[in-house]
Design a protein around this motif. Structure first.
Motif, mmCIF file in Angstrom:
data_model
loop_
_atom_site.group_PDB
_atom_site.id
_atom_site.type_symbol
_atom_site.label_atom_id
_atom_site.label_comp_id
_atom_site.label_asym_id
_atom_site.label_seq_id
_atom_site.Cartn_x
_atom_site.Cartn_y
_atom_site.Cartn_z
ATOM 1 N N VAL A 222 0.853 -1.200 0.000
ATOM 2 C CA VAL A 222 0.000 0.000 0.000
ATOM 3 C C VAL A 222 0.889 1.252 0.000
ATOM 4 N N HIS A 223 0.574 2.174 -0.896
ATOM 5 C CA HIS A 223 1.369 3.405 -1.005
ATOM 6 C C HIS A 223 0.509 4.548 -1.518
ATOM 7 N N LYS A 224 1.084 5.729 -1.506
ATOM 8 C CA LYS A 224 0.394 6.930 -1.986
ATOM 9 C C LYS A 224 1.470 7.955 -2.309
ATOM 10 N N ALA A 225 1.069 9.027 -2.970
ATOM 11 C CA ALA A 225 1.990 10.149 -3.114
ATOM 12 C C ALA A 225 1.681 11.160 -2.029
ATOM 13 N N LEU A 226 2.677 11.946 -1.660
ATOM 14 C CA LEU A 226 2.456 13.086 -0.766
ATOM 15 C C LEU A 226 2.049 14.265 -1.645
ATOM 16 N N PRO A 227 1.308 15.207 -1.094
ATOM 17 C CA PRO A 227 0.870 16.342 -1.919
ATOM 18 C C PRO A 227 2.053 17.228 -2.333
ATOM 19 N N ASN A 228 1.979 17.750 -3.534
ATOM 20 C CA ASN A 228 2.990 18.712 -3.990
ATOM 21 C C ASN A 228 2.609 20.079 -3.420
ATOM 22 N N LEU A 229 3.277 20.437 -2.325
ATOM 23 C CA LEU A 229 2.926 21.663 -1.596
ATOM 24 C C LEU A 229 3.800 22.842 -1.985
ATOM 25 N N THR A 230 4.629 22.672 -3.009
ATOM 26 C CA THR A 230 5.495 23.788 -3.405
ATOM 27 C C THR A 230 4.662 24.880 -4.063
ATOM 28 N N GLU A 231 5.244 26.051 -4.142
ATOM 29 C CA GLU A 231 4.586 27.187 -4.786
ATOM 30 C C GLU A 231 4.419 26.949 -6.280
ATOM 31 N N ASP A 232 5.485 26.443 -6.908
ATOM 32 C CA ASP A 232 5.484 26.511 -8.373
ATOM 33 C C ASP A 232 6.280 25.402 -9.066
ATOM 34 N N ARG A 233 6.682 24.338 -8.341
ATOM 35 C CA ARG A 233 7.550 23.328 -8.980
ATOM 36 C C ARG A 233 6.771 22.101 -9.431
ATOM 37 N N LEU A 234 7.060 21.642 -10.636
ATOM 38 C CA LEU A 234 6.509 20.375 -11.106
ATOM 39 C C LEU A 234 7.288 19.219 -10.482
ATOM 40 N N ARG A 235 6.582 18.179 -10.091
ATOM 41 C CA ARG A 235 7.275 16.955 -9.667
ATOM 42 C C ARG A 235 7.302 16.001 -10.865
ATOM 43 N N VAL A 236 8.514 15.527 -11.185
ATOM 44 C CA VAL A 236 8.697 14.615 -12.323
ATOM 45 C C VAL A 236 9.282 13.316 -11.784
ATOM 46 N N SER A 237 8.633 12.199 -12.083
ATOM 47 C CA SER A 237 9.152 10.928 -11.568
ATOM 48 C C SER A 237 8.851 9.788 -12.535
ATOM 49 N N LEU A 238 9.613 8.727 -12.351
ATOM 50 C CA LEU A 238 9.430 7.501 -13.140
ATOM 51 C C LEU A 238 8.768 6.472 -12.257
ATOM 52 N N ASP A 239 7.746 5.754 -12.762
ATOM 53 C CA ASP A 239 7.395 4.544 -12.027
ATOM 54 C C ASP A 239 7.209 3.382 -12.976
ATOM 55 N N ASN A 240 8.323 2.816 -13.309
ATOM 56 C CA ASN A 240 8.353 1.698 -14.248
ATOM 57 C C ASN A 240 8.137 0.379 -13.520
ATOM 58 N N ARG A 241 7.670 -0.591 -14.287
ATOM 59 C CA ARG A 241 7.332 -1.893 -13.708
ATOM 60 C C ARG A 241 8.204 -3.001 -14.286
ATOM 61 N N TYR A 242 8.459 -4.006 -13.445
ATOM 62 C CA TYR A 242 9.328 -5.128 -13.819
ATOM 63 C C TYR A 242 8.725 -6.413 -13.274
ATOM 64 N N GLN A 243 8.931 -7.493 -14.004
ATOM 65 C CA GLN A 243 8.453 -8.801 -13.522
ATOM 66 C C GLN A 243 9.305 -9.894 -14.164
ATOM 67 N N ALA A 244 9.126 -11.124 -13.690
ATOM 68 C CA ALA A 244 9.821 -12.238 -14.329
ATOM 69 C C ALA A 244 9.209 -12.459 -15.711
ATOM 70 N N VAL A 245 10.072 -12.727 -16.695
ATOM 71 C CA VAL A 245 9.600 -12.939 -18.072
ATOM 72 C C VAL A 245 8.549 -14.040 -18.126
ATOM 73 N N GLU A 246 8.722 -15.064 -17.264
ATOM 74 C CA GLU A 246 7.825 -16.230 -17.378
ATOM 75 C C GLU A 246 6.489 -16.031 -16.659
ATOM 76 N N ASP A 247 6.334 -14.966 -15.886
ATOM 77 C CA ASP A 247 5.049 -14.732 -15.202
ATOM 78 C C ASP A 247 4.074 -14.013 -16.131
ATOM 79 N N ALA A 248 2.786 -14.138 -15.798
ATOM 80 C CA ALA A 248 1.751 -13.542 -16.654
ATOM 81 C C ALA A 248 1.786 -12.016 -16.575
ATOM 82 N N ILE A 249 1.480 -11.391 -17.706
ATOM 83 C CA ILE A 249 1.401 -9.928 -17.787
ATOM 84 C C ILE A 249 0.026 -9.562 -18.365
ATOM 85 N N ALA A 250 -0.555 -8.480 -17.868
ATOM 86 C CA ALA A 250 -1.858 -8.052 -18.399
ATOM 87 C C ALA A 250 -1.646 -7.326 -19.726
ATOM 88 N N GLU A 251 -2.608 -7.509 -20.624
ATOM 89 C CA GLU A 251 -2.396 -7.052 -22.016
ATOM 90 C C GLU A 251 -2.188 -5.544 -22.128
#
Ligand SMILES: O=C(O)CCC(=O)C(=O)O
Ligand SMILES: [Fe+2]
Length: 348
Positions: A222-251
């Motif tokens: 379980v997770h969440k983001a914290l609010p961007n409380l800055t005056e004027d800055r964009l938050r830029v982030s990556l959230d890429n996903r990884y799994q074992a090649v042999e496990d099922a992946i959703a289309e």
């Protein structure tokens, strides 16, 4: 609106000890590494991503794109066509996709899983405006969005420094031990689904992220983001996903992110790439592909309709956004009917 946060446990000491890594992630539901990724490569990526956003009109003209100073009048988020317009320009950057294949991340996930790793074709970035805190990513488990299998790992990393006030990721350690998908409800924010706080216990953990820092966690944490409380800055982030090649992946994880409403295709993404190496790299693999399960999203939508009937402002905003995106879909027509009912009630 400050909340008490505990510091994430740093696992750099166990980096070369797969048994210990697995022990920690199975106990705590996450691993956090300082500077797992090369800051220089990330700074270069930041320049490309933010230059594209500046060209899209999101940054104050004449400012250094590296500062990420947002033009607040262009605020938008996932689900808005204006968001997809600029996000998808960022999405076409070859360097952005390449970052999902950097060996420092892939090798780390491989140590954790102990099997050959598939970086999901669907890469994801979050471009989060300041002063827009109603749209902060709500409390959730990733499985409702990415599906496939529980041993899918999210690697979250800011593209730049990300102190608490810029709104990085926070995690509830041990929450994955529930070992099942929790009940999710309608919410604003990325994914539009949240877990209610009364079903949770424990203390939220986060940190003042520095560039290169990387948080890795499985699909039930379980997770969440914290609010961007800055005056004027964009938050830029990556959230890429990884799994074992042999496990099922959703289309849908084989498709570009947020492509449902504008039909962005890989061929569009690839148009200006210099190298062919990462184009359609998964096609030659013998993947087990599962159909997407729409039940989580459908339930959230039905709840939004109910809430809108009670004039819940967040639900009304959500439904209006859905209608604006494409008023011809069945969902949009149902949303429009409910909003009309509510408006008729208000004036009649
Ligand atoms: O960065 C965000 O706001 C959301 C990230 C998230 O929930 C994820 O990476 O799974
Ligand atoms: Fe998530």
């Amino acid at each position: 609106m400050t909340e008490l946060l505990k510091e994430l446990r740093v696992s750099n000491d166990a980096m070369n000890n797969p048994d210990e890594l697995r022990h920690r992630i199975s106990e705590e539901g996450y691993l956090f590494f300082k500077k797992l990724q090369d800051p220089d490569k990330l700074w270069a990526l930041r320049r490309e991503m933010l230059t594209t956003m500046q060209e899209g009109g999101w940054l104050v003209a004449g400012t250094d794109p590296m500062d990420g100073i947002a033009d607040i009048s262009t605020q938008c988020t996932e689900g808005d066509p204006e968001y997809a317009n600029v996000y998808h320009e960022v999405y076409k950057l070859e360097a952005f996709h390449r970052s999902g294949h950097w060996p420092e991340v892939v090798d780390m996930v491989e140590k954790i899983i102990g099997r050959t790793v598939l970086p999901h074709p669907q890469k994801i970035a979050r471009l989060w405006f300041p002063k827009y805190t109603a749209h902060t990513t709500p409390i959730h488990q990733d499985f409702v969005h990415f599906q496939g299998n529980f041993q899918t790992y999210t690697c979250w990393a800011p593209v730049g420094d990300c102190p608490i006030e810029l709104g990085g990721l926070a995690i509830l350690p041990g929450s994955h031990k529930i070992n099942q998908v929790m009940e999710h409800h309608f919410s604003l924010g990325a994914g539009s689904l949240c877990v209610n706080t009364d079903e949770l216990s424990g203390e939220w953990h986060s940190t003042n992220y520095e560039i290169g820092d990387t948080l890795i966690f499985p699909a039930l944490t379980v997770h969440k983001a914290l609010p961007n409380l800055t005056e004027d800055r964009l938050r830029v982030s990556l959230d890429n996903r990884y799994q074992a090649v042999e496990d099922a992946i959703a289309e849908h994880m084989l498709e570009p992110h947020l492509n449902i409403f504008n039909a962005l295709r890989w061929a569009d993404v690839y148009r200006n790439w210099k190298s062919d190496e990462l184009k359609y790299y998964w096609k030659e693999l013998d993947l087990t592909v599962l159909p997407r399960d729409f039940s989580y999203g459908n339930k959230g939508f039905e709840e939004a309709l109910e809430l809108a009937r009670d004039r819940d402002e967040r639900a009304v905003l959500h439904l209006n956004r859905l209608i604006k995106r494409d008023s011809t879909t069945e969902l949009a027509q149902r949303a429009a009917a409910v909003l009309q009912e509510v408006n008729a009630g208000a004036t009649g």
